[in-house]
Enzyme design. Structure first.
Site, PDB file in Angstrom:
ATOM      1  N   MET A  11      16.739 -15.005  -5.652  1.00 57.19           N
ATOM      2  CA  MET A  11      16.165 -14.305  -6.526  1.00 57.19           C
ATOM      3  C   MET A  11      14.556 -14.046  -6.551  1.00 57.19           C
ATOM      4  O   MET A  11      13.921 -14.886  -6.369  1.00 57.19           O
ATOM      5  CB  MET A  11      16.461 -14.718  -7.974  1.00 57.19           C
ATOM      6  N   LYS A  15      13.879  -8.197  -2.389  1.00 57.57           N
ATOM      7  CA  LYS A  15      14.901  -7.661  -1.539  1.00 57.57           C
ATOM      8  C   LYS A  15      15.244  -6.053  -1.860  1.00 57.57           C
ATOM      9  O   LYS A  15      15.113  -5.550  -0.951  1.00 57.57           O
ATOM     10  CB  LYS A  15      16.256  -8.470  -1.856  1.00 57.57           C
ATOM     11  N   ASP A  84      22.102  -2.376  -1.057  1.00 54.87           N
ATOM     12  CA  ASP A  84      21.290  -3.339  -2.013  1.00 54.87           C
ATOM     13  C   ASP A  84      22.325  -4.105  -2.723  1.00 54.87           C
ATOM     14  O   ASP A  84      23.610  -3.734  -2.975  1.00 54.87           O
ATOM     15  CB  ASP A  84      20.356  -2.531  -2.957  1.00 54.87           C
ATOM     16  N   GLU A  85      21.932  -5.436  -3.228  1.00 53.42           N
ATOM     17  CA  GLU A  85      23.039  -6.379  -3.720  1.00 53.42           C
ATOM     18  C   GLU A  85      24.170  -6.524  -2.833  1.00 53.42           C
ATOM     19  O   GLU A  85      25.292  -6.537  -3.714  1.00 53.42           O
ATOM     20  CB  GLU A  85      23.272  -5.917  -5.182  1.00 53.42           C
ATOM     21  N   GLN A  87      25.818  -8.752  -1.641  1.00 58.82           N
ATOM     22  CA  GLN A  87      26.735  -9.950  -1.863  1.00 58.82           C
ATOM     23  C   GLN A  87      27.662  -9.359  -2.823  1.00 58.82           C
ATOM     24  O   GLN A  87      28.653 -10.096  -2.671  1.00 58.82           O
ATOM     25  CB  GLN A  87      26.078 -11.210  -2.608  1.00 58.82           C
ATOM     26  N   CYS A 179      13.588 -24.643  -5.248  1.00 56.10           N
ATOM     27  CA  CYS A 179      13.949 -25.352  -4.113  1.00 56.10           C
ATOM     28  C   CYS A 179      15.332 -26.427  -4.590  1.00 56.10           C
ATOM     29  O   CYS A 179      15.418 -26.420  -5.722  1.00 56.10           O
ATOM     30  CB  CYS A 179      12.887 -25.974  -3.344  1.00 56.10           C
TER      31      CYS A 179
HETATM   32 ZN    ZN Z   1      10.778 -27.098  -5.781  1.00 54.74          ZN
END
Ligand code: ZN
Length: 195
Positions: A11, A15, A84-85, A87, A179
């Site tokens: 996110m 993109k 786009d999108e 997924q 992360c």
């Molecule tokens: Zn992190």
């Protein structure tokens, strides 16, 4: 030879902006682009692709039941397809795009997420990983500075959500790219705080 491209990112990795910029670049060279997006994305204006930096374009909406090859031929004739999108396209629709690449020598560029808020593949993204000729990651960083790979879903109290449906239509949940380490750490802290 035309190729099937999957350009994935978490996110907030720009993109949509890259999809629209790519369209512009093709059109500048005199090529026509069929711009599409899946119907499951109901954010503001179902047929508009909008990026956070202010670019927006009208796209053709592809519903889950649509035959994508037929939809392409009904739409006319183009030099390139940009999704786009991606997924949210179904695995069958990804296979249809693969067929357009192979049989009609049509380049297809798919932009989208790889995984959901619990780190699992979206079915469309998985099929793209399996079938694409070219796979590139559009990188973005976690607030700690490491590369963000998890699309963390937050509730309205700012807590990370760790269960629920993969796609929530019309939900008010927010997403932030993090992360994996920070995502796990934050969940652990939430659990400790609620004991
Ligand atoms: Zn992190």
């Amino acid at each position: 030879m035309a190729k099937l491209y999957f350009k994935y990112g978490a996110m907030g990795s720009s993109k949509s902006a890259q999809a629209l910029t790519t369209k512009f670049n093709y059109e500048e060279k005199g090529m026509s682009v069929w711009l599409i997006k899946p119907g499951t994305d109901t954010r503001d204006g179902a047929d508009i692709i909008r990026s956070r930096i202010g670019l927006s374009q009208k796209a053709q909406v592809i519903q889950p039941d649509d035959d994508i090859i037929k939809a392409y031929h009904d739409a006319g004739s183009y030099d390139v397809i940009i999704a786009d999108e991606a997924q949210f396209l179904t695995p069958k629709q990804i296979e249809g795009l693969r067929k357009l690449v192979d049989e009609e020598d049509l380049p297809v560029l798919c932009f989208g997420l790889r995984t959901d808020f619990l780190t699992h593949f979206f079915p469309g993204a998985q099929r793209l990983m399996e079938l694409a000729d070219s796979i590139t990651e559009i990188k973005t960083i976690c607030e700690c500075g490491r590369k963000a790979t998890v699309n963390a879903r937050f509730d309205d109290k700012g807590r990370i959500i760790t269960e629920g449906d993969q796609v929530v239509l019309g939900g008010n949940d927010r997403y932030t790219a993090m992360c994996h380490r920070c995502w796990k750490q934050r969940i652990k802290e939430q659990e400790a705080a609620s004991k």
